[in-house]
Design a protein around this motif. Sequence first.
Motif, short mmCIF file in Angstrom:
data_model
loop_
_atom_site.label_atom_id
_atom_site.label_comp_id
_atom_site.label_asym_id
_atom_site.label_seq_id
_atom_site.Cartn_x
_atom_site.Cartn_y
_atom_site.Cartn_z
N UNK A 42 12.91 -25.50 -28.38
CA UNK A 42 12.19 -26.03 -27.63
C UNK A 42 12.11 -27.24 -28.05
N UNK A 43 11.73 -28.08 -27.07
CA UNK A 43 11.31 -29.40 -27.52
C UNK A 43 10.43 -30.04 -28.59
N UNK A 66 16.53 -37.43 -37.69
CA UNK A 66 18.03 -37.80 -38.49
C UNK A 66 17.79 -36.38 -39.52
N UNK A 67 17.17 -36.78 -40.92
CA UNK A 67 17.27 -35.66 -41.71
C UNK A 67 17.43 -34.20 -41.32
N UNK A 74 17.05 -29.62 -36.33
CA UNK A 74 17.18 -29.88 -34.61
C UNK A 74 18.50 -30.38 -34.15
N UNK A 75 18.44 -30.97 -33.41
CA UNK A 75 19.85 -31.19 -32.66
C UNK A 75 18.89 -32.75 -31.54
N UNK A 76 19.49 -33.33 -31.21
CA UNK A 76 18.82 -34.78 -30.14
C UNK A 76 20.12 -34.79 -29.20
N UNK A 85 16.01 -31.21 -29.83
CA UNK A 85 14.88 -30.30 -29.48
C UNK A 85 15.10 -29.55 -31.24
N UNK A 86 14.37 -27.61 -31.31
CA UNK A 86 14.89 -26.75 -32.27
C UNK A 86 16.11 -26.55 -32.26
#
Length: 239
Positions: A42-43, A66-67, A74-76, A85-86
């Motif tokens: 999910x976002x 970022x950490x 998470x991923x961007x 997003x998780x």
Amino acid sequence: MEPSVVSANEALFRPVRAGNAFEETVERLLQAIRLGVVGAGERLPSERELAERLGVSRVTLREAIRALADAGYVVSRRGRYGGTFVSEVLPEPAARATGAVDAAGFEDVLCLRYVLETGAAEAAAARTLSPADRQHLTGALAEAEAAGLGDYRRRDSRLHLAIAEVTASGSLTTAVADARTRVNQLLDRIPLLEPNLEHSNAQHEAIVDAILAGDSGAARQAMADHVDGTASLLRAFLA
């Protein structure tokens, strides 16, 4: 979005203290992920919205994201449907710690959890729940019952948080979320036992049934039995 879910977001994405803005931002985001408020895949809310709600700069928020991305939580993604997003698969909890647990802190966590969660169950049963509230509870229950070992703790946490949410008390939801985070730190030190999970699911059903029936006394007692069982396991492994 259902009112109860908004309540959970508000409980976790609240202003952080200025002195440790980065660290507390990371903590709040991790709470939302580990307690299942924002599920796998999910976002997260937009950067602008999150920064405003947490009371931090977008620079601080980006550093925290970022950490978490570097740690695998998470991923961007870029583009029209981008955002943060998780991760679909979350990192495993840290290896179980060895050594003694601080006795005073241990009992403090268990006492706080008992008072908060039995009170939440009782208060939830005392309310006239909306159809959305009832669906929120039964949905969280079904997800916990269907969860495998790898995802059980998050789904379990999400159900307990849902019970607090339907009390309509934002302060109580915040307190339960914070207490549950501390409890999970202890639970991560002990093994998941399948027979216990089966028993836990049966107790969850009894708690939710009592809340939906409006039986405050039964809801409080069912939750008391449940948290006492967890406390017994924690004492057996850690005390």
